[in-house]
Design a protein around this motif. Structure first.
Motif, mmCIF file in Angstrom:
data_model
loop_
_atom_site.group_PDB
_atom_site.id
_atom_site.type_symbol
_atom_site.label_atom_id
_atom_site.label_comp_id
_atom_site.label_asym_id
_atom_site.label_seq_id
_atom_site.Cartn_x
_atom_site.Cartn_y
_atom_site.Cartn_z
ATOM 1 N N VAL A 1 0.844 -1.201 0.000
ATOM 2 C CA VAL A 1 0.000 0.000 0.000
ATOM 3 C C VAL A 1 0.877 1.248 0.000
ATOM 4 C CG1 VAL A 1 -1.599 1.377 1.403
ATOM 5 C CG2 VAL A 1 -2.040 -1.058 1.019
ATOM 6 N N LEU A 2 1.880 1.280 0.860
ATOM 7 C CA LEU A 2 2.763 2.453 0.912
ATOM 8 C C LEU A 2 3.477 2.666 -0.417
ATOM 9 C CD1 LEU A 2 4.296 2.056 4.492
ATOM 10 C CD2 LEU A 2 2.591 3.742 3.732
ATOM 11 N N GLU A 3 3.928 1.593 -1.029
ATOM 12 C CA GLU A 3 4.596 1.717 -2.330
ATOM 13 C C GLU A 3 3.643 2.253 -3.390
ATOM 14 O OE1 GLU A 3 6.239 -2.219 -2.773
ATOM 15 O OE2 GLU A 3 8.146 -1.596 -1.876
ATOM 16 N N MET A 4 2.374 1.832 -3.325
ATOM 17 C CA MET A 4 1.390 2.339 -4.286
ATOM 18 C C MET A 4 1.147 3.832 -4.086
ATOM 19 S SD MET A 4 -1.419 -0.737 -4.322
ATOM 20 C CE MET A 4 -2.526 0.161 -5.400
ATOM 21 N N LEU A 5 1.240 4.287 -2.846
ATOM 22 C CA LEU A 5 0.983 5.691 -2.543
ATOM 23 C C LEU A 5 2.194 6.589 -2.807
ATOM 24 C CD1 LEU A 5 -1.008 5.285 0.793
ATOM 25 C CD2 LEU A 5 -1.900 5.553 -1.529
ATOM 26 N N ALA A 6 3.334 6.001 -3.108
ATOM 27 C CA ALA A 6 4.555 6.786 -3.323
ATOM 28 C C ALA A 6 4.428 7.742 -4.506
ATOM 29 C CB ALA A 6 5.753 5.862 -3.517
ATOM 30 N N ASP A 7 3.563 7.426 -5.449
ATOM 31 C CA ASP A 7 3.396 8.286 -6.635
ATOM 32 C C ASP A 7 2.280 9.307 -6.474
ATOM 33 O OD1 ASP A 7 5.480 7.039 -7.992
ATOM 34 O OD2 ASP A 7 4.154 5.482 -8.782
ATOM 35 N N GLY A 8 1.620 9.312 -5.324
ATOM 36 C CA GLY A 8 0.552 10.273 -5.098
ATOM 37 C C GLY A 8 -0.698 9.602 -4.574
ATOM 38 N N PRO A 9 -1.759 10.400 -4.350
ATOM 39 C CA PRO A 9 -2.991 9.860 -3.778
ATOM 40 C C PRO A 9 -3.601 8.749 -4.635
ATOM 41 C CG PRO A 9 -3.039 12.260 -3.831
ATOM 42 C CD PRO A 9 -1.841 11.829 -4.613
ATOM 43 N N VAL A 10 -4.164 7.760 -3.945
ATOM 44 C CA VAL A 10 -4.795 6.624 -4.622
ATOM 45 C C VAL A 10 -6.144 6.372 -3.954
ATOM 46 C CG1 VAL A 10 -4.596 4.164 -5.182
ATOM 47 C CG2 VAL A 10 -2.546 5.601 -5.161
ATOM 48 N N ALA A 11 -7.161 6.139 -4.785
ATOM 49 C CA ALA A 11 -8.494 5.835 -4.271
ATOM 50 C C ALA A 11 -8.492 4.481 -3.571
ATOM 51 C CB ALA A 11 -9.511 5.823 -5.413
ATOM 52 N N SER B 1 -10.706 2.274 -3.638
ATOM 53 C CA SER B 1 -11.169 1.227 -4.566
ATOM 54 C C SER B 1 -10.005 0.675 -5.388
ATOM 55 C CB SER B 1 -12.263 1.766 -5.484
ATOM 56 O OG SER B 1 -11.796 2.887 -6.209
ATOM 57 N N ARG B 2 -9.088 1.529 -5.787
ATOM 58 C CA ARG B 2 -7.923 1.059 -6.550
ATOM 59 C C ARG B 2 -6.970 0.288 -5.648
ATOM 60 N NH1 ARG B 2 -3.302 4.505 -8.826
ATOM 61 N NH2 ARG B 2 -1.875 2.849 -9.338
ATOM 62 N N ASP C 1 -8.493 -3.102 -5.374
ATOM 63 C CA ASP C 1 -8.352 -3.878 -6.608
ATOM 64 C C ASP C 1 -6.912 -4.327 -6.835
ATOM 65 O OD1 ASP C 1 -11.044 -3.483 -7.033
ATOM 66 O OD2 ASP C 1 -10.758 -1.901 -8.538
ATOM 67 N N ASP C 2 -5.965 -3.417 -6.631
ATOM 68 C CA ASP C 2 -4.564 -3.727 -6.938
ATOM 69 C C ASP C 2 -3.894 -4.627 -5.901
ATOM 70 O OD1 ASP C 2 -4.999 -2.170 -9.149
ATOM 71 O OD2 ASP C 2 -3.530 -0.628 -8.641
ATOM 72 N N THR C 3 -4.384 -4.594 -4.660
ATOM 73 C CA THR C 3 -3.797 -5.472 -3.641
ATOM 74 C C THR C 3 -4.523 -6.804 -3.553
ATOM 75 O OG1 THR C 3 -5.197 -4.586 -1.868
ATOM 76 C CG2 THR C 3 -3.020 -3.539 -2.197
ATOM 77 N N GLY C 4 -5.788 -6.835 -3.999
ATOM 78 C CA GLY C 4 -6.572 -8.051 -3.903
ATOM 79 C C GLY C 4 -7.073 -8.339 -2.495
ATOM 80 N N PHE D 1 -9.615 8.803 -0.707
ATOM 81 C CA PHE D 1 -8.255 8.629 -1.197
ATOM 82 C C PHE D 1 -7.307 8.583 0.001
ATOM 83 C CE2 PHE D 1 -10.345 10.161 -4.883
ATOM 84 C CZ PHE D 1 -9.587 9.789 -5.987
ATOM 85 N N TYR D 2 -6.158 7.972 -0.215
ATOM 86 C CA TYR D 2 -5.077 8.015 0.773
ATOM 87 C C TYR D 2 -3.814 8.465 0.070
ATOM 88 C CZ TYR D 2 -7.636 5.893 4.564
ATOM 89 O OH TYR D 2 -8.540 5.663 5.570
ATOM 90 N N GLU D 3 -2.961 9.128 0.849
ATOM 91 C CA GLU D 3 -1.651 9.521 0.345
ATOM 92 C C GLU D 3 -0.652 9.453 1.486
ATOM 93 O OE1 GLU D 3 -1.222 13.794 -0.642
ATOM 94 O OE2 GLU D 3 -3.285 13.946 0.088
ATOM 95 N N LEU D 4 0.621 9.428 1.131
ATOM 96 C CA LEU D 4 1.662 9.412 2.153
ATOM 97 C C LEU D 4 1.605 10.721 2.928
ATOM 98 C CD1 LEU D 4 4.696 7.923 0.170
ATOM 99 C CD2 LEU D 4 3.056 6.734 1.643
ATOM 100 N N SER D 5 1.881 10.651 4.207
ATOM 101 C CA SER D 5 1.802 11.839 5.048
ATOM 102 C C SER D 5 2.957 12.804 4.811
ATOM 103 C CB SER D 5 1.773 11.439 6.526
ATOM 104 O OG SER D 5 2.961 10.741 6.852
#
Length: 121
Positions: free
Chosen positions: A30-40, A42-43, A46-49, A78-82
């Motif tokens: 999850v943290l790696e997915m958020l490294a590029d910016g906010p992520v919904a 739902s995504r 879906d992406d983690t399963g 959405f979530y993003e890194l702090s």
């Protein structure tokens, strides 16, 4: 006189809690997915399963450690890194692992050399 713990002990405990929160592959993902910016959310799901309830638990751990922050956009969560340091920590961990694996590979190669030499003789 108050019995107070030395600052180093308290800081060590806080660091230990931080590393515990990073102690699950799904949370790292999850943290790696958020490294590029906010992520919904739902995504993320879906992406983690992950099942929604499981994802929610992992997000809760990361929120309590203040590694991620929620926001709403158009009714979606959405979530993003702090802070950028979270991404830096992940990059440092990757670098540390690469270095350790390279060192281990060199050690294994050195241990294997006598076996190769005796096989040639």
């Amino acid at each position: 006189m108050k019995d107070e713990l030395p600052a180093g002990v308290v800081l060590s405990e806080v660091k230990a809690e931080l590393f515990k929160s990073l102690g699950h592959p799904s949370r790292i993902r999850v943290l790696e997915m958020l490294a590029d910016g906010p992520v919904a959310v739902s995504r993320l799901r879906d992406d983690t399963g992950l099942e929604p309830s499981n994802l929610s638990q992992h997000l809760g751990v990361l929120r309590r450690q203040r590694l991620i922050v929620p926001s709403r956009q158009d009714g979606r969560l959405f979530y993003e890194l702090s802070c950028p340091e979270v991404s830096g920590l992940l990059l440092s961990a990757r670098s540390l692992l690469v270095t350790a694996l390279q060192s281990q590979r060199l050690t294994l190669m050195t241990l294997d050399e006598p076996a190769k030499e005796s096989a040639v003789r």
